[in-house]
Write an enzyme that holds these catalytic residues in place. Structure first.
Site, mmCIF file in Angstrom:
data_model
loop_
_atom_site.group_PDB
_atom_site.id
_atom_site.type_symbol
_atom_site.label_atom_id
_atom_site.label_comp_id
_atom_site.label_asym_id
_atom_site.label_seq_id
_atom_site.Cartn_x
_atom_site.Cartn_y
_atom_site.Cartn_z
ATOM 1 N N HIS A 94 70.077 29.899 44.020
ATOM 2 C CA HIS A 94 70.135 28.890 45.063
ATOM 3 C C HIS A 94 71.458 29.030 45.825
ATOM 4 O O HIS A 94 72.388 29.706 45.369
ATOM 5 C CB HIS A 94 69.997 27.498 44.456
ATOM 6 C CG HIS A 94 68.617 27.220 43.931
ATOM 7 N ND1 HIS A 94 68.238 26.001 43.410
ATOM 8 C CD2 HIS A 94 67.515 28.012 43.847
ATOM 9 C CE1 HIS A 94 66.973 26.045 43.036
ATOM 10 N NE2 HIS A 94 66.517 27.257 43.290
ATOM 11 N N GLY A 100 42.182 26.516 71.373
ATOM 12 C CA GLY A 100 41.605 25.991 72.594
ATOM 13 C C GLY A 100 41.348 24.505 72.497
ATOM 14 O O GLY A 100 41.694 23.852 71.497
ATOM 15 N N ALA A 106 50.486 26.470 75.807
ATOM 16 C CA ALA A 106 51.080 26.807 77.104
ATOM 17 C C ALA A 106 50.198 26.176 78.177
ATOM 18 O O ALA A 106 48.982 26.402 78.199
ATOM 19 C CB ALA A 106 51.147 28.321 77.285
ATOM 20 N N CYS A 134 69.657 20.781 42.879
ATOM 21 C CA CYS A 134 68.556 20.504 41.957
ATOM 22 C C CYS A 134 69.108 20.091 40.592
ATOM 23 O O CYS A 134 70.201 20.495 40.198
ATOM 24 C CB CYS A 134 67.635 21.716 41.827
ATOM 25 S SG CYS A 134 68.405 23.169 41.094
ATOM 26 N N ARG A 162 56.782 31.453 65.282
ATOM 27 C CA ARG A 162 55.927 32.090 64.280
ATOM 28 C C ARG A 162 56.764 32.618 63.115
ATOM 29 O O ARG A 162 56.347 32.544 61.957
ATOM 30 C CB ARG A 162 55.135 33.235 64.916
ATOM 31 C CG ARG A 162 54.045 32.784 65.884
ATOM 32 C CD ARG A 162 53.316 33.979 66.471
ATOM 33 N NE ARG A 162 52.297 33.591 67.438
ATOM 34 C CZ ARG A 162 51.586 34.455 68.169
ATOM 35 N NH1 ARG A 162 51.798 35.760 68.017
ATOM 36 N NH2 ARG A 162 50.694 34.029 69.022
ATOM 37 N N TRP A 207 49.325 35.601 82.190
ATOM 38 C CA TRP A 207 50.042 34.684 81.313
ATOM 39 C C TRP A 207 50.416 33.428 82.088
ATOM 40 O O TRP A 207 50.804 33.499 83.263
ATOM 41 C CB TRP A 207 51.322 35.319 80.792
ATOM 42 C CG TRP A 207 51.123 36.447 79.824
ATOM 43 C CD1 TRP A 207 51.209 37.784 80.080
ATOM 44 C CD2 TRP A 207 50.821 36.325 78.440
ATOM 45 N NE1 TRP A 207 50.980 38.512 78.951
ATOM 46 C CE2 TRP A 207 50.743 37.642 77.913
ATOM 47 C CE3 TRP A 207 50.624 35.241 77.579
ATOM 48 C CZ2 TRP A 207 50.464 37.896 76.577
ATOM 49 C CZ3 TRP A 207 50.345 35.493 76.248
ATOM 50 C CH2 TRP A 207 50.266 36.805 75.757
ATOM 51 N N THR A 212 39.055 31.153 70.779
ATOM 52 C CA THR A 212 40.255 31.814 71.294
ATOM 53 C C THR A 212 40.218 33.309 70.999
ATOM 54 O O THR A 212 40.623 34.126 71.834
ATOM 55 C CB THR A 212 41.515 31.183 70.669
ATOM 56 O OG1 THR A 212 41.587 29.812 71.058
ATOM 57 C CG2 THR A 212 42.777 31.906 71.119
ATOM 58 N N GLU A 227 73.931 27.064 46.294
ATOM 59 C CA GLU A 227 75.128 26.629 45.571
ATOM 60 C C GLU A 227 75.625 27.713 44.611
ATOM 61 O O GLU A 227 76.836 27.932 44.477
ATOM 62 C CB GLU A 227 74.830 25.357 44.768
ATOM 63 C CG GLU A 227 74.367 24.180 45.623
ATOM 64 C CD GLU A 227 72.856 24.078 45.677
ATOM 65 O OE1 GLU A 227 72.342 22.956 45.515
ATOM 66 O OE2 GLU A 227 72.185 25.125 45.862
#
Length: 367
Positions: free
Chosen positions: A56, A306, A160, A81, A194, A180, A206, A58
């Protein structure tokens, strides 16, 4: 005016958050965490969590600091943790190192933390403060926190749009495909999104209309492939689609059709996993889809679809955030609306941010 010590605390926590962001794409299904150890105003150790590295944040920072950690202040973006999992409790490692003070950004949402790392440290005499830059830390781990609470991914619906709210422009004459809507800058931002996600979801409509790849082309390192998920009620996906041709154990199809058909076997032979999901209101059960993704440790997912699937997801209440990229273009005649269906409960919608990306405007909305 904040005191000098408060300003120093903020500066070091900002650095810890910067370190945590280096774990994006590398820490999932664990949270992204950054840690800085400071002694006499100087950073003596720092680190961030990577899942494959096991340690981790730390522990990485403590190993770097060594004996200098004794009497130092430790800044961490997530509560240490207090349980043994793949590694031992970080709270005990902090105590063993002799750290005098711990400044945290947010509490650990994982109930496995038991009594809590902060409480354990306080009980041992360490000075503990929590809540510094908490909103930033919460945002960084919104996927992890949501998955811990709901056991399903945090869903961001990305679209978009033209200024008149449509998902496509009229197809120019003598051209096979539409242009586009948004700019290269916005599309680069989508690839960064992504990269920060475990999965991208879309509908068969789509795929048929645009034949997208749906890959992460950010160029940034990630520890596991972006899972590409298609909701395809009647299994209409063509083996010639680009998403099938590029499948490498990273494409998952949910369908209500039989898995014993020649089409299903052909897709499976191409490296596509086909999973049966029951129908709901004429389409697939979106809640069941998310539960299955959560079972596979998918913390966050982007929905790029879509109007039909957008409407289904919004009506089900499964969307946690909208990210809408508006381009300075007008479609005019009705092309493809942003959403179909309903009714939708938007009473909780709150605009988180509005920013310009190239010539476009991106609006982020919490639901």
């Amino acid at each position: 005016m904040p005191s000098a010590s408060a300003e120093h605390d903020k500066r070091f926590m900002e650095h810890a958050l910067e370190l945590a962001r280096k774990g994006i794409g590398l820490a999932s299904p664990n949270p992204t965490v950054g840690c800085v150890i400071v002694k006499d105003g100087v950073i003596v150790g720092e680190g961030f969590h990577q899942y494959d590295g096991r340690d981790h944040a730390e522990i990485v920072a403590l190993k770097q600091a060594g004996e200098k950690a004794r009497g130092a202040t430790l800044y961490v973006t997530l509560e240490p943790c207090n349980h043994a999992g793949r590694t031992g409790p970080c709270s005990e490692a902090v105590l063993a190192a002799g750290v005098a003070r711990v400044v945290g950004a947010m509490a650990d949402p994982n109930p496995k933390n038991g009594a809590g790392g902060f409480e354990r440290l306080r009980s041992a005499g360490v000075a503990v403060e929590n809540g510094l830059l908490e909103a930033e830390a919460q945002r960084l781990n919104e996927g992890f926190s949501h998955w811990i609470a709901k056991r399903r991914p945090f869903v961001t619906l990305k679209s978009a749009l033209t200024l008149d709210g449509q998902l496509s422009l009229p197809k120019p004459r003598k051209k096979k495909s539409r242009e586009w809507i948004t700019s290269e800058e916005s599309r680069a931002e989508v690839h960064r999104m992504r990269h920060a996600s475990d999965a991208v979801l879309t509908g068969i409509g789509t795929i048929i209309a645009d034949d997208p790849l749906l890959t992460d082309r950010s160029g940034l390192e990630r520890r596991r492939r972006l899972l590409r998920v298609v909701l395809d009620t009647r299994l209409r996906l063509s083996p010639k689609a680009r998403i099938v041709k590029t499948a490498d154990d990273d494409v998952l199809i949910f369908t209500a059709a039989t898995l014993k058909s020649p089409k299903a076997r052909k897709l499976q032979n191409a490296g596509v996993e086909v999973v049966h999901i029951s129908r709901k209101r004429g389409g697939l059960d979106f809640d069941a889809v998310l539960k299955e993704l959560g079972r596979r440790d998918i913390l966050s997912a982007i929905l790029e679809a879509g109007p039909g699937l957008n409407g289904t997801a919004l009506a089900s209440g499964a969307v946690n955030k909208l990210l809408l990229f508006y381009a300075p273009k007008i479609a005019g005649s009705l092309q493809v609306p942003f959403v179909k269906g309903g009714p939708f409960n938007s009473s909780r919608a709150r605009v988180r941010s509005i920013r310009q990306i190239g010539p476009d405007v991106a609006m982020e909305v919490d639901l």
